[in-house]
Design a protein around this motif. Structure first.
Motif, PDB file in Angstrom:
ATOM      1  N   VAL A   1       2.924  50.023  11.992  1.00  0.00           N
ATOM      2  CA  VAL A   1       1.770  50.341  12.841  1.00  0.00           C
ATOM      3  C   VAL A   1       1.382  49.140  13.705  1.00  0.00           C
ATOM      4  O   VAL A   1       0.858  49.306  14.818  1.00  0.00           O
ATOM      5  CB  VAL A   1       0.566  50.843  12.004  1.00  0.00           C
ATOM      6  N   ARG A   2       1.661  47.923  13.231  1.00  0.00           N
ATOM      7  CA  ARG A   2       1.421  46.729  14.053  1.00  0.00           C
ATOM      8  C   ARG A   2       2.372  46.715  15.255  1.00  0.00           C
ATOM      9  O   ARG A   2       1.970  46.463  16.388  1.00  0.00           O
ATOM     10  CB  ARG A   2       1.613  45.454  13.225  1.00  0.00           C
ATOM     11  N   LYS A   3       3.641  46.988  15.012  1.00  0.00           N
ATOM     12  CA  LYS A   3       4.637  46.984  16.080  1.00  0.00           C
ATOM     13  C   LYS A   3       4.405  48.141  17.054  1.00  0.00           C
ATOM     14  O   LYS A   3       4.604  48.002  18.262  1.00  0.00           O
ATOM     15  CB  LYS A   3       6.051  47.066  15.479  1.00  0.00           C
ATOM     16  N   PHE A   4       3.995  49.283  16.541  1.00  0.00           N
ATOM     17  CA  PHE A   4       3.728  50.440  17.387  1.00  0.00           C
ATOM     18  C   PHE A   4       2.616  50.129  18.389  1.00  0.00           C
ATOM     19  O   PHE A   4       2.634  50.604  19.527  1.00  0.00           O
ATOM     20  CB  PHE A   4       3.342  51.643  16.524  1.00  0.00           C
ATOM     21  N   ASP A   5       1.655  49.306  17.984  1.00  0.00           N
ATOM     22  CA  ASP A   5       0.531  48.962  18.854  1.00  0.00           C
ATOM     23  C   ASP A   5       0.955  48.082  20.023  1.00  0.00           C
ATOM     24  O   ASP A   5       0.307  48.075  21.065  1.00  0.00           O
ATOM     25  CB  ASP A   5      -0.561  48.256  18.038  1.00  0.00           C
ATOM     26  N   ARG A   6       2.043  47.322  19.851  1.00  0.00           N
ATOM     27  CA  ARG A   6       2.478  46.421  20.920  1.00  0.00           C
ATOM     28  C   ARG A   6       3.854  46.822  21.463  1.00  0.00           C
ATOM     29  O   ARG A   6       4.625  45.990  21.914  1.00  0.00           O
ATOM     30  CB  ARG A   6       2.515  44.981  20.412  1.00  0.00           C
ATOM     31  N   VAL A   7       4.133  48.110  21.436  1.00  0.00           N
ATOM     32  CA  VAL A   7       5.453  48.624  21.790  1.00  0.00           C
ATOM     33  C   VAL A   7       5.838  48.290  23.226  1.00  0.00           C
ATOM     34  O   VAL A   7       7.020  48.103  23.531  1.00  0.00           O
ATOM     35  CB  VAL A   7       5.522  50.147  21.541  1.00  0.00           C
ATOM     36  N   ASN A   8       4.873  48.191  24.111  1.00  0.00           N
ATOM     37  CA  ASN A   8       5.199  47.961  25.521  1.00  0.00           C
ATOM     38  C   ASN A   8       5.375  46.486  25.875  1.00  0.00           C
ATOM     39  O   ASN A   8       5.630  46.155  27.022  1.00  0.00           O
ATOM     40  CB  ASN A   8       4.097  48.556  26.414  1.00  0.00           C
ATOM     41  N   SER A   9       5.237  45.609  24.886  1.00  0.00           N
ATOM     42  CA  SER A   9       5.351  44.187  25.194  1.00  0.00           C
ATOM     43  C   SER A   9       6.608  43.571  24.599  1.00  0.00           C
ATOM     44  O   SER A   9       7.629  43.440  25.265  1.00  0.00           O
ATOM     45  CB  SER A   9       4.091  43.452  24.710  1.00  0.00           C
ATOM     46  N   SER A  10       6.563  43.233  23.325  1.00  0.00           N
ATOM     47  CA  SER A  10       7.641  42.416  22.756  1.00  0.00           C
ATOM     48  C   SER A  10       8.629  43.181  21.887  1.00  0.00           C
ATOM     49  O   SER A  10       9.592  42.599  21.397  1.00  0.00           O
ATOM     50  CB  SER A  10       7.018  41.288  21.923  1.00  0.00           C
ATOM     51  N   GLU A  11       8.404  44.484  21.672  1.00  0.00           N
ATOM     52  CA  GLU A  11       9.236  45.220  20.724  1.00  0.00           C
ATOM     53  C   GLU A  11      10.387  45.936  21.434  1.00  0.00           C
ATOM     54  O   GLU A  11      10.494  47.158  21.412  1.00  0.00           O
ATOM     55  CB  GLU A  11       8.381  46.216  19.934  1.00  0.00           C
ATOM     56  N   THR A  12      11.253  45.188  22.083  1.00  0.00           N
ATOM     57  CA  THR A  12      12.342  45.798  22.856  1.00  0.00           C
ATOM     58  C   THR A  12      13.647  45.884  22.081  1.00  0.00           C
ATOM     59  O   THR A  12      14.567  46.574  22.502  1.00  0.00           O
ATOM     60  CB  THR A  12      12.583  44.998  24.146  1.00  0.00           C
ATOM     61  N   ASN A  13      13.737  45.194  20.952  1.00  0.00           N
ATOM     62  CA  ASN A  13      14.996  45.169  20.203  1.00  0.00           C
ATOM     63  C   ASN A  13      14.930  45.937  18.888  1.00  0.00           C
ATOM     64  O   ASN A  13      15.804  45.778  18.041  1.00  0.00           O
ATOM     65  CB  ASN A  13      15.402  43.715  19.914  1.00  0.00           C
ATOM     66  N   ASP A  14      13.899  46.722  18.720  1.00  0.00           N
ATOM     67  CA  ASP A  14      13.721  47.465  17.472  1.00  0.00           C
ATOM     68  C   ASP A  14      14.095  48.925  17.714  1.00  0.00           C
ATOM     69  O   ASP A  14      13.387  49.635  18.435  1.00  0.00           O
ATOM     70  CB  ASP A  14      12.279  47.359  16.994  1.00  0.00           C
ATOM     71  N   PRO A  15      15.184  49.424  17.123  1.00  0.00           N
ATOM     72  CA  PRO A  15      15.594  50.817  17.375  1.00  0.00           C
ATOM     73  C   PRO A  15      14.561  51.825  16.897  1.00  0.00           C
ATOM     74  O   PRO A  15      14.447  52.915  17.477  1.00  0.00           O
ATOM     75  CB  PRO A  15      16.904  50.948  16.593  1.00  0.00           C
ATOM     76  N   ILE A  16      13.815  51.483  15.847  1.00  0.00           N
ATOM     77  CA  ILE A  16      12.802  52.418  15.349  1.00  0.00           C
ATOM     78  C   ILE A  16      11.726  52.625  16.398  1.00  0.00           C
ATOM     79  O   ILE A  16      11.360  53.758  16.735  1.00  0.00           O
ATOM     80  CB  ILE A  16      12.188  51.897  14.028  1.00  0.00           C
ATOM     81  N   ILE A  17      11.215  51.536  16.921  1.00  0.00           N
ATOM     82  CA  ILE A  17      10.117  51.612  17.885  1.00  0.00           C
ATOM     83  C   ILE A  17      10.581  52.193  19.223  1.00  0.00           C
ATOM     84  O   ILE A  17       9.845  52.912  19.898  1.00  0.00           O
ATOM     85  CB  ILE A  17       9.499  50.215  18.099  1.00  0.00           C
ATOM     86  N   GLN A  18      11.805  51.909  19.612  1.00  0.00           N
ATOM     87  CA  GLN A  18      12.286  52.317  20.927  1.00  0.00           C
ATOM     88  C   GLN A  18      12.788  53.756  20.981  1.00  0.00           C
ATOM     89  O   GLN A  18      12.974  54.294  22.064  1.00  0.00           O
ATOM     90  CB  GLN A  18      13.402  51.362  21.396  1.00  0.00           C
ATOM     91  N   MET A  19      13.020  54.374  19.834  1.00  0.00           N
ATOM     92  CA  MET A  19      13.543  55.743  19.821  1.00  0.00           C
ATOM     93  C   MET A  19      12.431  56.710  19.411  1.00  0.00           C
ATOM     94  O   MET A  19      11.951  56.678  18.277  1.00  0.00           O
ATOM     95  CB  MET A  19      14.727  55.857  18.859  1.00  0.00           C
ATOM     96  N   ASP A  20      12.038  57.574  20.340  1.00  0.00           N
ATOM     97  CA  ASP A  20      10.935  58.495  20.080  1.00  0.00           C
ATOM     98  C   ASP A  20      11.213  59.407  18.893  1.00  0.00           C
ATOM     99  O   ASP A  20      10.301  59.730  18.124  1.00  0.00           O
ATOM    100  CB  ASP A  20      10.657  59.340  21.327  1.00  0.00           C
ATOM    101  N   TRP A  21      12.461  59.834  18.739  1.00  0.00           N
ATOM    102  CA  TRP A  21      12.758  60.766  17.649  1.00  0.00           C
ATOM    103  C   TRP A  21      12.555  60.115  16.285  1.00  0.00           C
ATOM    104  O   TRP A  21      12.144  60.784  15.327  1.00  0.00           O
ATOM    105  CB  TRP A  21      14.178  61.330  17.779  1.00  0.00           C
TER     106      TRP A  21
END
Length: 420
Positions: A131-151
């Motif tokens: 939930v911490r990473k989900f909150d900053r998804v548009n900034s620094s979380e570009t290399n996380d497949p979980i956060i970057q894949m909507d499904w």
């Protein structure tokens, strides 16, 4: 003497079992879904991607996520650098291990205390970090497949609310305090609400409206979702009526359905002067699972406003025709596409669920609806529609009959005029 010893041993054994039972029953908050409810649709209660807690941890298809849990824990250790590394989190959870174990009605007896603590730390840190990473998804979380894949996010949102797939909420708060700062629960509430906000199929959850309560008053994430979904406003009086006709039948009796754009929650349904107002309901792939798990939760605890709403919906929807009528009004947003699929889903939601109790939210409204339909003009209108306008051929036959009657009358008038 032997009879006396047998009596004494049996009494001591029963006293010990009764003592253990009363303690476990009063503290349990995480149950398995009972068999009758599960049998209606087993997959609605089973995780697709991740196991949280002890009930599903041995499922083979869920073990792929164990590496992701470890990666998220490693990220936290690098980012936060706690004084004793992972031992900082383990020591905190060790202090509440016995309390957490009692939260499970089907207690994980096969897990040693060390294994149980490890599970709580891994699962809990994963949820907090997610939930911490989900909150900053548009900034620094570009290399996380979980956060970057909507499904993947969609599947995790679904899995993390399942009734059987839970950690005690105070465990999550203990870990959040260590990871962020003590007693900053309003921020944690905000992150959770933001993460789950698109899971709700209707109005009622505002991530900016944060009113946290003591961590031990919240049982788990499903309870958090239930608390965050605003119940309907108090309805005046308590009616005894528990059933109304389908949307099609009600329209025949001069009931109009109107989309309610105002109002704070999905459950804020109203009826006045023959008009039923309803907020929009979105039906998508996860809707059935969410509603079923909330109903399962309400079977064990109080406040059955979700169960009451589903019963109300089940009354309105008998067939695909009812779904199509409500969809045309904007009341049902059908993302499944097929109206028949939605109708079948709604019709089965109430199977093996206890019926509305004395506190049924919509009881008074149901009485008002029935009184409206029983008025002579509305009753006659409904009967006429069912008898003469229930199909295109019936309408055509009625029109042909009317035309023939008019022609016969005209011919009779001309005949009389010729005689005169």
């Amino acid at each position: 003497m032997e009879s006396f010893n047998n009596t004494k041993q049996a009494s001591a054994s029963l006293k010990a079992k009764l003592s253990q039972l009363s303690g476990a029953q009063s503290e349990s908050t995480i149950y398995r879904v009972h068999r009758h409810l599960r049998n209606v649709n087993p997959t609605a209660y089973e995780p697709e991607m991740i196991a949280i807690g002890p009930y599903h941890r041995d499922n083979e298809h869920l073990k792929m996520m164990e590496d992701h849990k470890l990666r998220y824990l490693q990220q936290l250790l690098v980012e936060k650098n706690p004084p004793d590394g992972v031992g900082w989190y383990v020591a905190a959870i060790e202090r509440v291990e016995a309390e957490a174990r009692k939260c499970y009605a089907d207690q994980p007896k096969t897990l040693t205390p060390a294994q149980f603590i490890q599970m709580l730390v891994l699962d809990g840190c994963f949820i907090v970090q997610l939930v911490r990473k989900f909150d900053r998804v548009n900034s620094s979380e570009t290399n996380d497949p979980i956060i970057q894949m909507d499904w993947m996010i969609n599947s995790l949102q679904r899995d993390l609310m399942l009734f059987e797939n839970q950690l005690p909420f105070f465990v999550l708060c203990e870990l959040y305090d260590l990871i962020e700062a003590p007693d900053q629960h309003s921020r944690f509430w905000f992150l959770l609400r933001r993460f789950f906000s698109i899971l709700y199929p209707g109005k009622g959850c505002d991530p900016n409206c944060v009113t946290p309560v003591a961590p031990r008053k919240v049982k788990h994430l499903l309870d958090f979702i239930h608390r965050s979904w605003l119940p309907p406003p108090s309805h005046p009086g308590k009616g005894r009526v528990r059933f109304i006709d389908s949307a099609t039948r009600l329209e025949e009796a001069n009931v109009k359905f109107v989309l309610r754009s105002e109002g704070e929650t999905l459950f804020d349904v109203g009826f006045e002067a023959g008009v039923m107002t309803m907020p929009p309901l979105t039906v998508e792939d996860r809707t059935e699972s969410l509603l079923r798990n909330l109903i399962a939760y309400e079977q064990y605890f109080q406040h059955t406003f979700v169960t009451d709403y589903v019963h109300f919906l089940d009354c309105l929807v008998d067939s695909s025709t009812d779904v199509e009528k409500l969809s045309r009004k904007g009341i049902i947003n059908n993302w499944l596409g097929d109206a028949q699929t939605v109708a079948e889903m709604v019709n089965k939601l109430g199977d093996s669920v206890a019926g509305p109790g004395h506190g049924f939210v919509y009881g008074k409204m149901f009485e008002d609806v029935q009184k409206h339909c029983a008025k002579p003009m509305n009753s006659w209108r409904a009967s006429l529609k069912r008898r003469y306008f229930n199909s295109p051929w019936a309408v055509i036959s009625l029109l042909v009959g009317a035309v023939l009657l008019i022609l016969t009358a005209v011919q009779t008038v001309f005949t009389i005029l010729q005689v005169v």
